[in-house]
Design a protein around this motif. Structure first.
Motif, short mmCIF file in Angstrom:
data_model
loop_
_atom_site.label_atom_id
_atom_site.label_comp_id
_atom_site.label_asym_id
_atom_site.label_seq_id
_atom_site.Cartn_x
_atom_site.Cartn_y
_atom_site.Cartn_z
N ASP A 200 0.83 -1.21 0.00
CA ASP A 200 0.00 0.00 0.00
C ASP A 200 0.86 1.26 0.00
O ASP A 200 2.05 1.24 0.30
CB ASP A 200 -1.02 0.00 1.13
N GLY A 201 0.24 2.37 -0.37
CA GLY A 201 0.98 3.61 -0.57
C GLY A 201 1.45 4.29 0.68
O GLY A 201 2.26 5.22 0.62
N ASP A 232 -10.80 9.87 -7.45
CA ASP A 232 -10.76 10.30 -6.05
C ASP A 232 -10.00 9.24 -5.24
O ASP A 232 -10.60 8.45 -4.52
CB ASP A 232 -12.18 10.48 -5.51
N PRO A 233 -8.68 9.21 -5.35
CA PRO A 233 -7.91 8.12 -4.72
C PRO A 233 -7.92 8.22 -3.21
O PRO A 233 -7.94 9.31 -2.64
CB PRO A 233 -6.50 8.34 -5.28
N PRO A 234 -7.90 7.09 -2.52
CA PRO A 234 -7.81 7.09 -1.06
C PRO A 234 -6.40 7.43 -0.61
O PRO A 234 -5.46 7.44 -1.41
CB PRO A 234 -8.17 5.65 -0.70
N PHE A 235 -6.24 7.69 0.68
CA PHE A 235 -4.93 8.12 1.17
C PHE A 235 -3.88 7.02 1.06
O PHE A 235 -2.68 7.29 1.08
CB PHE A 235 -5.04 8.64 2.61
N TRP A 236 -4.31 5.76 0.94
CA TRP A 236 -3.35 4.67 0.83
C TRP A 236 -3.07 4.29 -0.62
O TRP A 236 -2.46 3.26 -0.90
CB TRP A 236 -3.84 3.44 1.61
N ALA A 237 -3.48 5.13 -1.56
CA ALA A 237 -3.26 4.85 -2.98
C ALA A 237 -1.78 4.93 -3.33
O ALA A 237 -0.96 5.49 -2.59
CB ALA A 237 -4.06 5.83 -3.84
#
Length: 316
Positions: A200-201, A232-237
């Motif tokens: 994960d990012g 709309d990417p999540p914070f863990w993208a």
């Protein structure tokens, strides 16, 4: 004969087919059913979930491992109806996504109590559903270091895994040193543990994925599809190519330890989820990307059939 617990009963591991090893029918935090903005009716959830599982089956998907855990929306009777409707084998879990999602009753429980609870859900059944858990979920709480509650849960999970033969799957692979120390202390072979979210990012740079594999653990690259390229990417993208390249480097050295999944929610509970991301990313994007990068069909079979089957098989 090898076997795996599914919600409709145990099946031979050879019948699992292509496995999505880290997914969710619906995940939410404790109390999410009280949310007035994002809560969906059972009918809405069903209508949203069935087409995704049917498409998964049409693509050739055989087994969907739901790792939602206690207190986060696990609904085994619902899983049974979905499995019967779509033909997809569904594996349910016992355990917790992380200590910080455990309600006080469980958060205050002893290691012995938690062990017995996990064992009961694996060998007798989850509640009155008659369905047995096929995997134990554990996780690192927010903050990036295992809390004392996390450590109790990990220790209970190790003991339950040894007593029942089912494997353990982790939420996050960070702080793996503490986790592995507990598993070693309990004499649990590390090939019975899948350390998840290595890709994960947020945590990829903190995750010692090759070191975990060298210790004997399995490593999950299971947030495929959470890309910075999303609207709309999540914070863990994470950038799509960056994640793919990371995975390719890992399987070049540790193919036998690698598993892949999308960590998608069919119908999120009490939150909007991530639009445009489903379990079918595995078929629609990941497998084509791997083929384009030169990965052959035998390797894809290892990643999505053989490795998951070996991991999920009850070692009794």
């Amino acid at each position: 004969m090898s076997r795996v617990n599914t919600v409709l009963g145990p099946i031979p591991a050879e019948e699992l087919g292509i496995v999505a090893v880290h997914e969710h029918i619906g995940y939410g935090m404790p109390g999410s059913e009280l949310d007035t903005q994002w809560w969906k009716t059972p009918e809405q959830r069903y209508a949203e979930t069935v087409p995704k599982l049917q498409k998964f089956h049409e693509y050739g998907g055989g087994t969907f491992v739901d790792v939602t855990g206690i207190c986060n929306g696990r609904d085994v009777d619902y899983y049974k109806s979905l499995s019967a409707k779509t033909g997809v084998h569904i594996v349910a879990c016992t355990g917790f996504v992380g200590g910080d999602t455990a309600l006080p009753f469980f958060a205050q429980a002893s290691v012995d109590y938690l062990t017995d609870h996990f064992v009961h859900e694996i060998t007798v059944g989850i509640g009155d559903t008659g369905s047995r858990a096929g995997v134990i979920k554990v996780g690192v709480s927010r903050g990036g270091r295992m809390t004392e509650l996390d450590k109790r849960i990990y220790r209970a999970a190790a003991r339950a895994a040894l007593r029942t033969g089912v494997p353990i799957l982790t939420h996050l692979a960070i702080d793996a040193e503490n986790a592995i120390a507990i598993f070693h202390d309990e004499k649990l072979p590390l090939d019975r543990v899948l350390f998840g979210h290595a890709d994960d990012g947020v945590n990829a740079e903190k995750t010692r994925d090759t070191w975990i594999a060298e210790q004997g653990g399995r490593v999950g690259f299971d947030t495929f599809g959470y890309e910075t390229e999303l609207e709309d990417p999540p914070f863990w993208a994470r950038p799509r190519k960056e994640r793919l390249d990371h995975f390719l480097r890992f399987i070049d050295r540790h193919l036998d330890k690698a598993l892949a999944s999308a960590d998608a929610n069919c119908s999120p509970l009490g939150w909007p989820g991530v639009q445009g991301h489903t379990v079918n990313y595995l078929f629609e994007d990941l497998m084509p990307d791997l083929r384009a990068a030169g990965v052959d069909e035998a390797t894809l079979t290892t990643l999505f059939v053989d490795n998951p089957a070996a991991f999920l098989t009850i070692q009794a």
